[in-house]
Design a protein around this motif. Structure first.
Motif, short mmCIF file in Angstrom:
data_model
loop_
_atom_site.label_atom_id
_atom_site.label_comp_id
_atom_site.label_asym_id
_atom_site.label_seq_id
_atom_site.Cartn_x
_atom_site.Cartn_y
_atom_site.Cartn_z
N GLN A 40 0.85 -1.19 0.00
CA GLN A 40 0.00 0.00 0.00
C GLN A 40 0.88 1.24 0.00
O GLN A 40 0.86 2.04 0.94
N PRO A 41 1.69 1.46 -1.06
CA PRO A 41 2.65 2.57 -1.04
C PRO A 41 2.01 3.94 -0.92
O PRO A 41 2.64 4.87 -0.41
N GLY A 42 0.79 4.08 -1.35
CA GLY A 42 0.13 5.37 -1.25
C GLY A 42 -0.68 5.55 0.02
O GLY A 42 -1.40 6.55 0.16
N PHE A 43 -0.56 4.62 0.94
CA PHE A 43 -1.38 4.66 2.15
C PHE A 43 -1.04 5.88 3.00
O PHE A 43 0.12 6.22 3.20
N ASP A 102 -7.53 -2.05 2.73
CA ASP A 102 -8.27 -1.30 1.71
C ASP A 102 -9.43 -0.51 2.30
O ASP A 102 -10.01 0.34 1.61
N ALA A 103 -9.76 -0.80 3.54
CA ALA A 103 -10.85 -0.07 4.21
C ALA A 103 -10.42 0.23 5.65
O ALA A 103 -11.01 -0.29 6.61
N PRO A 104 -9.39 1.04 5.84
CA PRO A 104 -8.89 1.32 7.19
C PRO A 104 -9.87 2.17 7.99
O PRO A 104 -10.69 2.90 7.42
N LEU A 105 -9.76 2.07 9.30
CA LEU A 105 -10.56 2.87 10.21
C LEU A 105 -9.62 3.66 11.10
O LEU A 105 -8.64 3.11 11.62
N TYR A 106 -9.93 4.94 11.30
CA TYR A 106 -9.05 5.78 12.10
C TYR A 106 -9.87 6.58 13.10
O TYR A 106 -10.92 7.13 12.78
N ALA A 107 -9.37 6.60 14.34
CA ALA A 107 -9.97 7.42 15.40
C ALA A 107 -8.87 8.25 16.04
O ALA A 107 -7.73 7.79 16.17
N GLU A 108 -9.23 9.46 16.46
CA GLU A 108 -8.24 10.35 17.06
C GLU A 108 -8.91 11.25 18.08
O GLU A 108 -10.03 11.73 17.88
N HIS A 109 -8.18 11.48 19.19
CA HIS A 109 -8.67 12.34 20.27
C HIS A 109 -7.48 13.12 20.81
O HIS A 109 -6.51 12.53 21.28
N ASN A 110 -7.52 14.43 20.71
CA ASN A 110 -6.41 15.28 21.15
C ASN A 110 -5.09 14.87 20.51
O ASN A 110 -4.02 14.91 21.13
N MET A 170 1.80 7.91 15.40
CA MET A 170 1.05 7.02 14.51
C MET A 170 1.62 7.08 13.09
O MET A 170 1.76 6.04 12.41
N GLU A 171 1.97 8.26 12.63
CA GLU A 171 2.57 8.38 11.29
C GLU A 171 3.89 7.62 11.21
O GLU A 171 4.22 7.04 10.17
N LEU A 172 4.65 7.61 12.31
CA LEU A 172 5.89 6.84 12.34
C LEU A 172 5.60 5.35 12.21
O LEU A 172 6.26 4.64 11.42
N LEU A 173 4.62 4.85 12.94
CA LEU A 173 4.28 3.43 12.85
C LEU A 173 3.78 3.07 11.44
O LEU A 173 4.10 2.01 10.92
N VAL A 174 2.98 3.95 10.85
CA VAL A 174 2.48 3.69 9.50
C VAL A 174 3.63 3.64 8.50
O VAL A 174 3.70 2.75 7.64
N LYS A 175 4.56 4.56 8.62
CA LYS A 175 5.71 4.57 7.72
C LYS A 175 6.53 3.28 7.89
O LYS A 175 7.03 2.70 6.92
N MET A 176 6.65 2.82 9.13
CA MET A 176 7.35 1.56 9.38
C MET A 176 6.61 0.40 8.72
O MET A 176 7.23 -0.44 8.05
N GLU A 177 5.30 0.34 8.87
CA GLU A 177 4.53 -0.76 8.29
C GLU A 177 4.56 -0.73 6.77
O GLU A 177 4.42 -1.77 6.12
N LYS A 178 4.78 0.42 6.19
CA LYS A 178 4.92 0.53 4.73
C LYS A 178 6.32 0.16 4.25
O LYS A 178 6.56 0.05 3.05
N GLY A 179 7.25 -0.01 5.19
CA GLY A 179 8.63 -0.28 4.82
C GLY A 179 9.37 0.95 4.36
O GLY A 179 10.39 0.84 3.68
N GLU A 180 8.90 2.11 4.76
CA GLU A 180 9.46 3.38 4.30
C GLU A 180 10.12 4.18 5.42
O GLU A 180 10.51 5.32 5.21
#
Length: 429
Positions: free
Chosen positions: A80-83, A118-126, A306-316
């Motif tokens: 998912q390189p564009g994730f 392909d159908a991620p769910l995201y929640a955020e608080h503060n 969270m962005e760091l973890l996502v980048k890690m999961e993308k291998g980037e």
């Protein structure tokens, strides 16, 4: 504005007991890295942990979710390189915030469910609230080191492994002071000794990195940070003999040393796309390290974590090898603590880092104590949950911080982990 202009804030106040714990550890506490990787890495404790789990020597068996081997640690978003983080789901956010109860305003939280990428769910608080990350900052230190090693060997993974496996690190004054214990394995005696690092303790760089993230040793983290700045400063000449270290630690001025440290720590984060005004580790983890090399304050938000973890999961995060190596270093293979100790996660693979930072005013409350600060009481958790381990139906990422005064924050995070797991595993059904 330069991200290096902050000031570290930790002065003493009369009548106040200051207790700073990056991640408290007890004998047999949380440890990471797959148990089959001792030969590849030279991390000797993995041999002892494996023998204990096999019943060959005394010791606790690990959770079912901790038995993945190194080849089973997979990145979940490489196709998912564009994730990127999707828009916040209002109903999921409402339900998750409800799990926090009346203390919700004192939490920051980001949750990403990628069970169906392909159908991620995201929640955020503060999610944009900036807080000192405590021991979660050791993840940023690992990123900086992996980036420096990749810069030296951009196309040679085996050379990177050799550097981590063959570079010997000996603890020196930079480890002062720290009470966190690390597991020291004796192959001859077939047993562990668990104690704080001492000056003269020698192990390879991979082991020190493992102690940094698994045992959350501040001493090990400062030893790794010292190696990072040596690698950054001396380049291809690294590792240098001890007598050359004075070129950096004695001959450079105070301000020059600060620039070296901050360049080594912050530039890799910026190169990986992060704003160092919202994500940075800015200083050593020990008082002696801070005396030798001044830095700046440390910051994080749950969204940038969270962005760091996502980048890690993308291998980037640096690159694919570094991303997977960091995920292996975060894989829990021994006793679970805090968020990760939730019984609901027993069969799940959990990749985890936590940190605690609290202060007690004993004049206000003589019973104030560990994880229950009444001046501030920060707890930070970063977790990836794959349930069940090996062939997961549910995969989700969590980054959270809290500052609930007087409450046991370790228990609070564990309780939230249980509630969140139950919510998410039933959400798509």
């Amino acid at each position: 504005m330069s991200p290096w202009n902050g000031q570290s804030a930790s002065g003493r106040l009369p009548g106040i007991l200051l207790a700073v714990l990056a991640a408290a550890i007890a004998p047999g506490t949380v440890s990471a890295y797959p148990l089959d990787a001792a030969e590849e890495t030279g991390i000797e404790r993995l041999t002892g942990y494996r023998l204990a789990n096999d019943g060959v020597i005394p010791g606790n068996r690990v959770h079912p979710g901790a038995l993945l081997d190194r080849d089973q640690i997979q990145l979940r978003l490489t196709d998912q390189p564009g994730f990127s983080l999707p828009p916040k789901d209002p109903e999921l956010t409402r339900r998750i915030v409800g799990l926090l109860g009346s203390d919700a305003p004192r939490y920051s939280l980001s949750v990403l469910d990628i069970s169906d990428p392909d159908a991620p769910l995201y929640a955020e608080h503060n999610g944009h609230a900036r807080r000192t990350p405590g021991s979660v900052g050791k993840v940023m230190l690992a990123v900086a080191l992996l980036q420096a090693i990749a810069d030296r060997y951009p196309d040679d993974i085996e050379a990177r492994k050799r550097l981590l496996r063959e570079t010997q690190v000996t603890a020196d004054e930079f480890i002062h002071w720290d009470s966190h214990k690390v597991p020291l394995w004796s192959a001859e005696r077939q047993r562990f000794t668990r104690r704080p690092l001492r000056v003269g303790d020698t192990a390879n760089l991979w082991t020190y990195l493992d102690w940094t993230l698994s045992a959350s040793s501040n001493a090990a983290a400062s030893a790794v940070m010292k190696q990072l700045v040596l690698l950054h400063y001396f380049g291809d000449a690294y590792p240098v003999p001890p007598e050359r270290e004075s070129e950096l630690f004695e001959e450079l001025s105070w301000s020059e040393r600060r620039e070296v440290l901050l360049d080594a720590l912050l530039t890799p984060l910026a190169r990986n796309g992060f704003d160092t005004e919202t994500l940075r580790q800015g200083a050593f983890f020990t008082s002696k390290g801070k005396q030798r090399m001044p830095g700046t304050n440390s910051l994080a938000t749950t969204r940038t974590l969270m962005e760091l973890l996502v980048k890690m999961e993308k291998g980037e995060l640096v690159d694919a090898w570094s991303s997977r190596e960091l995920k292996r270093l975060l894989y829990i293979t021994q006793r679970r603590i805090r968020y990760a100790s939730s019984p609901a996660l027993r069969d799940a693979a959990v990749y985890f880092k936590s940190g605690s930072l609290y202060k007690c005013d004993r004049e206000k409350n003589p019973d104030c104590g560990k994880y229950r600060g009444n001046v501030y009481n920060y707890m930070h958790s970063v977790a990836i949950v794959e349930s069940p381990a090996g062939d997961p139906d549910h995969v989700y990422l969590v980054t959270m911080t809290s500052n609930v005064l007087g409450r046991n924050s370790a228990v609070a995070h564990q309780t939230f982990a249980t509630r969140l797991h139950r919510l998410l595993t039933g959400w798509r059904e």
